[in-house]
Design a protein around this motif. Structure first.
Motif, PDB file in Angstrom:
ATOM      1  N   GLY A  33     -13.056 -16.518  29.130  1.00 19.93           N
ATOM      2  CA  GLY A  33     -11.605 -16.694  29.136  1.00 19.93           C
ATOM      3  C   GLY A  33     -10.981 -16.370  27.797  1.00 19.93           C
ATOM      4  O   GLY A  33      -9.928 -15.722  27.728  1.00 19.93           O
ATOM      5  N   GLU A  34     -11.624 -16.791  26.714  1.00 14.36           N
ATOM      6  CA  GLU A  34     -11.110 -16.472  25.383  1.00 14.36           C
ATOM      7  C   GLU A  34     -11.076 -14.963  25.160  1.00 14.36           C
ATOM      8  O   GLU A  34     -10.103 -14.416  24.641  1.00 14.36           O
ATOM      9  N   TYR A  35     -12.138 -14.288  25.581  1.00 14.97           N
ATOM     10  CA  TYR A  35     -12.205 -12.828  25.474  1.00 14.97           C
ATOM     11  C   TYR A  35     -11.058 -12.174  26.252  1.00 14.97           C
ATOM     12  O   TYR A  35     -10.363 -11.301  25.741  1.00 14.97           O
ATOM     13  N   LEU A  36     -10.836 -12.621  27.476  1.00 18.72           N
ATOM     14  CA  LEU A  36      -9.783 -12.031  28.310  1.00 18.72           C
ATOM     15  C   LEU A  36      -8.389 -12.308  27.757  1.00 18.72           C
ATOM     16  O   LEU A  36      -7.518 -11.440  27.788  1.00 18.72           O
ATOM     17  N   VAL A  37      -8.172 -13.513  27.239  1.00 17.08           N
ATOM     18  CA  VAL A  37      -6.879 -13.853  26.625  1.00 17.08           C
ATOM     19  C   VAL A  37      -6.648 -12.982  25.393  1.00 17.08           C
ATOM     20  O   VAL A  37      -5.537 -12.516  25.147  1.00 17.08           O
ATOM     21  N   THR A  38      -7.722 -12.737  24.641  1.00 13.98           N
ATOM     22  CA  THR A  38      -7.611 -11.913  23.435  1.00 13.98           C
ATOM     23  C   THR A  38      -7.284 -10.468  23.781  1.00 13.98           C
ATOM     24  O   THR A  38      -6.321  -9.906  23.249  1.00 13.98           O
ATOM     25  N   ILE A  39      -8.039  -9.852  24.685  1.00 19.04           N
ATOM     26  CA  ILE A  39      -7.765  -8.448  25.007  1.00 19.04           C
ATOM     27  C   ILE A  39      -6.495  -8.298  25.838  1.00 19.04           C
ATOM     28  O   ILE A  39      -5.884  -7.237  25.830  1.00 19.04           O
ATOM     29  N   GLY A  40      -6.088  -9.382  26.513  1.00 21.35           N
ATOM     30  CA  GLY A  40      -4.851  -9.352  27.296  1.00 21.35           C
ATOM     31  C   GLY A  40      -3.602  -9.492  26.436  1.00 21.35           C
ATOM     32  O   GLY A  40      -2.495  -9.317  26.922  1.00 21.35           O
ATOM     33  N   GLY A  41      -3.785  -9.800  25.154  1.00 24.84           N
ATOM     34  CA  GLY A  41      -2.644  -9.916  24.250  1.00 24.84           C
ATOM     35  C   GLY A  41      -1.761 -11.119  24.518  1.00 24.84           C
ATOM     36  O   GLY A  41      -0.578 -11.114  24.161  1.00 24.84           O
ATOM     37  N   CYS A  42      -2.299 -12.169  25.089  1.00 20.16           N
ATOM     38  CA  CYS A  42      -1.490 -13.346  25.417  1.00 20.16           C
ATOM     39  C   CYS A  42      -0.818 -13.950  24.185  1.00 20.16           C
ATOM     40  O   CYS A  42       0.303 -14.458  24.271  1.00 20.16           O
ATOM     41  N   SER A  43      -1.510 -13.888  23.038  1.00 22.12           N
ATOM     42  CA  SER A  43      -0.933 -14.479  21.833  1.00 22.12           C
ATOM     43  C   SER A  43       0.311 -13.731  21.366  1.00 22.12           C
ATOM     44  O   SER A  43       1.155 -14.299  20.670  1.00 22.12           O
ATOM     45  N   ASP A  44       0.448 -12.469  21.760  1.00 18.62           N
ATOM     46  CA  ASP A  44       1.629 -11.702  21.361  1.00 18.62           C
ATOM     47  C   ASP A  44       2.915 -12.430  21.755  1.00 18.62           C
ATOM     48  O   ASP A  44       3.817 -12.596  20.936  1.00 18.62           O
ATOM     49  N   CYS A  45       3.006 -12.830  22.979  1.00 15.97           N
ATOM     50  CA  CYS A  45       4.232 -13.450  23.492  1.00 15.97           C
ATOM     51  C   CYS A  45       4.198 -14.977  23.487  1.00 15.97           C
ATOM     52  O   CYS A  45       5.227 -15.603  23.740  1.00 15.97           O
ATOM     53  N   HIS A  46       3.047 -15.562  23.231  1.00 11.23           N
ATOM     54  CA  HIS A  46       2.941 -17.019  23.351  1.00 11.23           C
ATOM     55  C   HIS A  46       2.600 -17.735  22.049  1.00 11.23           C
ATOM     56  O   HIS A  46       2.371 -18.952  22.073  1.00 11.23           O
TER      57      HIS A  46
END
Length: 175
Positions: A33-46
């Motif tokens: 999940g951490e890997y997917l959140v990282t490559i998904g760019g979730c931190s960009d908007c959140h």
């Protein structure tokens, strides 16, 4: 991944293995999940500060400080997706997080903001979205009440990006 975790947990119980074996399966899901959140760019908007070039890692995924204006729909700010019960998704079950990622529907029945790319997340496997949910639930809760959403014409209390239709200029856009 989810099926593997369930199988490992069941096997651990059936064989009388220590609970740490089942916990190891959960760790694999969380790491995925951490890997997917990282490559998904979730931190960009959140994550606060990201759009200013200085992400506040102490409030990782705790909600943005910049909104997106979509003509005719309003301004939407990336929500707090940490397990904080008051300002984040701490009251959501793992299944509710998976549902939101796959269908765009929040536990209260509302649809996620149009800027949230849940249509892309809906293409992930059940195991992948379950791993994302496991990771989000494993985070340190961050208390951060994000402003908005704002309806068209509402006074906005945060910085925002304005999305303009083709052919329109920023100078001619309504304020």
């Amino acid at each position: 991944m989810f099926r593997l975790s369930v199988r490992l947990a069941f096997l651990a119980c059936a064989l009388g293995l220590p609970a740490s074996t089942a916990a190891a399966a959960d760790d694999v899901d969380t790491a995925r999940g951490e890997y997917l959140v990282t490559i998904g760019g979730c931190s960009d908007c959140h994550t606060p500060g990201y759009f200013f070039g200085k992400p506040d890692t102490s409030r990782f995924l705790g909600g943005s400080d910049v909104g997106f204006e979509i003509p005719g729909q309003g301004v939407f700010v990336g929500r707090n997706i940490t397990p904080d019960k008051e300002t984040g998704i701490g009251g959501w079950t793992r299944e509710q997080i998976v549902t939101a990622l796959q269908s765009g529907q929040r536990p209260d029945g509302r649809i996620l903001a149009p800027i949230m790319p849940w249509h892309a997340f809906a293409q992930l496997t059940e195991e992948d979205v379950t791993s994302i949910a496991a990771f989000l639930q494993s985070l340190k809760p961050v208390t951060n009440q994000v402003p908005g959403p704002f309806k068209p014409g509402d006074k906005v209390s945060t910085f925002m990006f304005r999305i303009l239709p083709p052919g329109e200029t920023a100078a001619s856009a309504p304020n």
